[in-house]
Structure formats: C-alpha cells, structure tokens
Design a protein around this motif. Sequence first.
Motif, PDB file in Angstrom:
ATOM      1  N   MET A   1      31.483 -30.262  -6.614  1.00 26.52           N
ATOM      2  CA  MET A   1      31.879 -30.134  -8.002  1.00 26.52           C
ATOM      3  C   MET A   1      31.914 -31.487  -8.702  1.00 26.52           C
ATOM      4  SD  MET A   1      34.913 -27.364  -7.964  1.00 26.52           S
ATOM      5  CE  MET A   1      35.031 -26.358  -6.523  1.00 26.52           C
ATOM      6  N   ALA A   2      32.447 -32.471  -8.029  1.00 35.64           N
ATOM      7  CA  ALA A   2      32.592 -33.778  -8.654  1.00 35.64           C
ATOM      8  C   ALA A   2      31.245 -34.418  -8.963  1.00 35.64           C
ATOM      9  CB  ALA A   2      33.420 -34.696  -7.755  1.00 35.64           C
ATOM     10  N   ASN A   3      30.172 -33.996  -8.306  1.00 36.97           N
ATOM     11  CA  ASN A   3      28.865 -34.597  -8.520  1.00 36.97           C
ATOM     12  C   ASN A   3      28.196 -34.140  -9.808  1.00 36.97           C
ATOM     13  OD1 ASN A   3      29.146 -35.956  -6.140  1.00 36.97           O
ATOM     14  ND2 ASN A   3      28.026 -34.462  -4.944  1.00 36.97           N
ATOM     15  N   LEU A   4      28.671 -33.070 -10.382  1.00 32.50           N
ATOM     16  CA  LEU A   4      28.077 -32.617 -11.642  1.00 32.50           C
ATOM     17  C   LEU A   4      28.532 -33.528 -12.781  1.00 32.50           C
ATOM     18  CD1 LEU A   4      28.296 -28.760 -11.481  1.00 32.50           C
ATOM     19  CD2 LEU A   4      26.275 -30.167 -11.362  1.00 32.50           C
ATOM     20  N   PRO A   5      27.612 -33.899 -13.661  1.00 34.45           N
ATOM     21  CA  PRO A   5      27.932 -34.830 -14.750  1.00 34.45           C
ATOM     22  C   PRO A   5      28.699 -34.148 -15.888  1.00 34.45           C
ATOM     23  CG  PRO A   5      25.649 -34.152 -14.883  1.00 34.45           C
ATOM     24  CD  PRO A   5      26.206 -33.520 -13.640  1.00 34.45           C
ATOM     25  N   LYS A   6      29.991 -33.988 -15.712  1.00 35.27           N
ATOM     26  CA  LYS A   6      30.832 -33.280 -16.694  1.00 35.27           C
ATOM     27  C   LYS A   6      30.604 -33.791 -18.111  1.00 35.27           C
ATOM     28  CE  LYS A   6      35.698 -32.216 -17.578  1.00 35.27           C
ATOM     29  NZ  LYS A   6      37.073 -32.342 -17.072  1.00 35.27           N
ATOM     30  N   ARG A   7      30.524 -35.088 -18.265  1.00 32.18           N
ATOM     31  CA  ARG A   7      30.364 -35.670 -19.608  1.00 32.18           C
ATOM     32  C   ARG A   7      29.019 -35.330 -20.237  1.00 32.18           C
ATOM     33  NH1 ARG A   7      27.014 -39.476 -18.410  1.00 32.18           N
ATOM     34  NH2 ARG A   7      27.204 -40.875 -16.662  1.00 32.18           N
ATOM     35  N   ARG A   8      28.024 -34.957 -19.409  1.00 30.95           N
ATOM     36  CA  ARG A   8      26.704 -34.571 -19.940  1.00 30.95           C
ATOM     37  C   ARG A   8      26.554 -33.061 -20.063  1.00 30.95           C
ATOM     38  NH1 ARG A   8      22.067 -37.074 -16.837  1.00 30.95           N
ATOM     39  NH2 ARG A   8      20.891 -36.193 -18.578  1.00 30.95           N
ATOM     40  N   ILE A   9      27.586 -32.332 -19.666  1.00 25.17           N
ATOM     41  CA  ILE A   9      27.546 -30.872 -19.748  1.00 25.17           C
ATOM     42  C   ILE A   9      28.405 -30.380 -20.906  1.00 25.17           C
ATOM     43  CG2 ILE A   9      28.155 -28.726 -18.565  1.00 25.17           C
ATOM     44  CD1 ILE A   9      27.430 -30.185 -15.915  1.00 25.17           C
ATOM     45  N   LEU A  10      29.686 -30.777 -20.899  1.00 24.51           N
ATOM     46  CA  LEU A  10      30.574 -30.329 -21.975  1.00 24.51           C
ATOM     47  C   LEU A  10      30.116 -30.902 -23.314  1.00 24.51           C
ATOM     48  CD1 LEU A  10      34.092 -30.550 -20.306  1.00 24.51           C
ATOM     49  CD2 LEU A  10      32.576 -28.572 -20.533  1.00 24.51           C
ATOM     50  N   ASN A  11      30.200 -30.094 -24.334  1.00 20.11           N
ATOM     51  CA  ASN A  11      29.816 -30.435 -25.707  1.00 20.11           C
ATOM     52  C   ASN A  11      28.305 -30.611 -25.892  1.00 20.11           C
ATOM     53  OD1 ASN A  11      32.535 -30.385 -26.632  1.00 20.11           O
ATOM     54  ND2 ASN A  11      32.795 -32.375 -25.639  1.00 20.11           N
ATOM     55  N   SER A  12      27.519 -30.215 -24.906  1.00 23.27           N
ATOM     56  CA  SER A  12      26.061 -30.232 -25.039  1.00 23.27           C
ATOM     57  C   SER A  12      25.600 -28.905 -25.628  1.00 23.27           C
ATOM     58  CB  SER A  12      25.405 -30.421 -23.667  1.00 23.27           C
ATOM     59  OG  SER A  12      25.688 -31.687 -23.155  1.00 23.27           O
ATOM     60  N   LEU A  13      24.463 -28.940 -26.291  1.00 21.92           N
ATOM     61  CA  LEU A  13      23.880 -27.725 -26.859  1.00 21.92           C
ATOM     62  C   LEU A  13      22.952 -27.076 -25.846  1.00 21.92           C
ATOM     63  CD1 LEU A  13      22.923 -28.929 -30.452  1.00 21.92           C
ATOM     64  CD2 LEU A  13      24.982 -27.723 -29.728  1.00 21.92           C
ATOM     65  N   LEU A  14      22.985 -25.756 -25.782  1.00 18.50           N
ATOM     66  CA  LEU A  14      22.068 -25.005 -24.941  1.00 18.50           C
ATOM     67  C   LEU A  14      20.728 -24.943 -25.663  1.00 18.50           C
ATOM     68  CD1 LEU A  14      21.538 -23.230 -22.450  1.00 18.50           C
ATOM     69  CD2 LEU A  14      22.401 -21.292 -23.777  1.00 18.50           C
ATOM     70  N   GLU A  15      19.694 -25.513 -25.043  1.00 17.92           N
ATOM     71  CA  GLU A  15      18.376 -25.556 -25.674  1.00 17.92           C
ATOM     72  C   GLU A  15      17.407 -24.514 -25.138  1.00 17.92           C
ATOM     73  OE1 GLU A  15      16.895 -29.604 -25.470  1.00 17.92           O
ATOM     74  OE2 GLU A  15      17.791 -30.005 -27.420  1.00 17.92           O
ATOM     75  N   GLU A  16      17.572 -24.127 -23.865  1.00 18.05           N
ATOM     76  CA  GLU A  16      16.610 -23.206 -23.274  1.00 18.05           C
ATOM     77  C   GLU A  16      17.236 -22.515 -22.074  1.00 18.05           C
ATOM     78  OE1 GLU A  16      12.045 -23.359 -21.472  1.00 18.05           O
ATOM     79  OE2 GLU A  16      13.136 -25.225 -21.785  1.00 18.05           O
ATOM     80  N   ILE A  17      16.848 -21.276 -21.861  1.00 16.31           N
ATOM     81  CA  ILE A  17      17.222 -20.523 -20.667  1.00 16.31           C
ATOM     82  C   ILE A  17      15.934 -20.151 -19.957  1.00 16.31           C
ATOM     83  CG2 ILE A  17      18.232 -18.384 -19.780  1.00 16.31           C
ATOM     84  CD1 ILE A  17      20.144 -18.429 -22.175  1.00 16.31           C
ATOM     85  N   GLY A  18      15.903 -20.361 -18.665  1.00 16.96           N
ATOM     86  CA  GLY A  18      14.729 -20.015 -17.874  1.00 16.96           C
ATOM     87  C   GLY A  18      15.137 -19.501 -16.513  1.00 16.96           C
ATOM     88  N   HIS A  19      14.154 -19.073 -15.757  1.00 10.97           N
ATOM     89  CA  HIS A  19      14.411 -18.518 -14.424  1.00 10.97           C
ATOM     90  C   HIS A  19      13.344 -19.000 -13.452  1.00 10.97           C
ATOM     91  CE1 HIS A  19      17.244 -15.757 -16.253  1.00 10.97           C
ATOM     92  NE2 HIS A  19      16.308 -15.372 -17.107  1.00 10.97           N
ATOM     93  N   SER A  20      13.644 -18.818 -12.178  1.00 13.41           N
ATOM     94  CA  SER A  20      12.627 -18.987 -11.143  1.00 13.41           C
ATOM     95  C   SER A  20      11.853 -17.676 -11.064  1.00 13.41           C
ATOM     96  CB  SER A  20      13.286 -19.281  -9.798  1.00 13.41           C
ATOM     97  OG  SER A  20      14.035 -18.148  -9.366  1.00 13.41           O
ATOM     98  N   HIS A  21      10.791 -17.658 -10.277  1.00 14.02           N
ATOM     99  CA  HIS A  21      10.111 -16.401 -10.002  1.00 14.02           C
ATOM    100  C   HIS A  21      11.068 -15.515  -9.207  1.00 14.02           C
ATOM    101  CE1 HIS A  21       6.200 -17.528 -11.499  1.00 14.02           C
ATOM    102  NE2 HIS A  21       6.229 -18.648 -10.797  1.00 14.02           N
ATOM    103  N   PRO A  22      11.021 -14.209  -9.409  1.00 10.83           N
ATOM    104  CA  PRO A  22      11.870 -13.315  -8.600  1.00 10.83           C
ATOM    105  C   PRO A  22      11.454 -13.382  -7.137  1.00 10.83           C
ATOM    106  CG  PRO A  22      10.917 -12.151 -10.482  1.00 10.83           C
ATOM    107  CD  PRO A  22      10.244 -13.486 -10.406  1.00 10.83           C
ATOM    108  N   SER A  23      12.432 -13.151  -6.265  1.00 12.47           N
ATOM    109  CA  SER A  23      12.134 -13.082  -4.839  1.00 12.47           C
ATOM    110  C   SER A  23      11.321 -11.830  -4.560  1.00 12.47           C
ATOM    111  CB  SER A  23      13.434 -13.039  -4.026  1.00 12.47           C
ATOM    112  OG  SER A  23      14.125 -11.823  -4.291  1.00 12.47           O
ATOM    113  N   LYS A  24      10.759 -11.743  -3.401  1.00 16.34           N
ATOM    114  CA  LYS A  24      10.087 -10.514  -3.000  1.00 16.34           C
ATOM    115  C   LYS A  24      11.131  -9.411  -2.965  1.00 16.34           C
ATOM    116  CE  LYS A  24       6.595 -12.726  -0.159  1.00 16.34           C
ATOM    117  NZ  LYS A  24       6.051 -12.867   1.205  1.00 16.34           N
TER     118      LYS A  24
END
Length: 144
Positions: A1-24
Amino acid sequence: MANLPKRRILNSLLEEIGHSHPSKPEFVLEGIGPAEFRSHYLRLDSGVVLDLFTAELSVASRDAMVCPGHTVGIPVEDLIGKTVTGVWNDDSCSCIIILDNDVYLKDANDGVYGNPLRAGWIAEDYTDYQRREFTDYWTEEPVQ
C-alpha cells in the motif's frame, strides 16, 4: 500500500478507463460459467495508471490498456473528467476508487460469472451499516 503514489492519485482527474484482454473462458463451478476475467485500468491526468483488482491496487503501464473501457452502472463517458477523492476498502475489504459526488469504481469480481468494472453511487449500493466498515486504503482508519 505504501508504494502507491498517494500524492499522484488523490485529486487527479480520471482521463481514461481501459481493460486487458479477457481471460480464456473458464468454468468456476460445475454448472456455472464459463466466466471470463480481465484487469481494469484507470489512467489519471497525473500520468499514473492504476490496476484495480478486487483486493488490491497497483500501478500499471499504459501499454496494459489494450481494450476500451466498459462499466456496469454509470457509463464510462459520465466518469471521465471526475476527480479521485479517495481510495477506500469497502465492507468486504475490496478496494474502491472514490470519485466526485460519492461515485465509486470497483472490480465486481464475483468469482463465478466474471469481474465487471462496477461504477455506482455509494449511497445507493451500500447500506449505512456497510458504509460504517469502510476504511482508508493507506491508513486503514475508518472513513467518516
């Protein structure tokens, strides 16, 4: 948890949502399925790409977003441009991303039918009792 850049996540704007390919397709329980699973990615204006999984959150590469975003609940186009106001764990210890106006994003992995990216309103999808169990992702302190 501590490795996530909290300061770069909170108050950021969501620009895009994407996905990986579905599993088999895989059969999870006899008589139920097949189910397909995929990763959910959220690209923020800070340059961070979050990989949202049921019980964890990590940083991913932009290259991981190979499929366009799709949500169950609130449409993707209504989510883009919203601000990330929190990262919480819900009453089932699932990681949820909180956006403006108590909108949330969650990997809705049910382990049987797949894992859609759920977008909804906290007040509509969680009871008062469930909301009392919410904790902050980084501090694990109860959310007010």
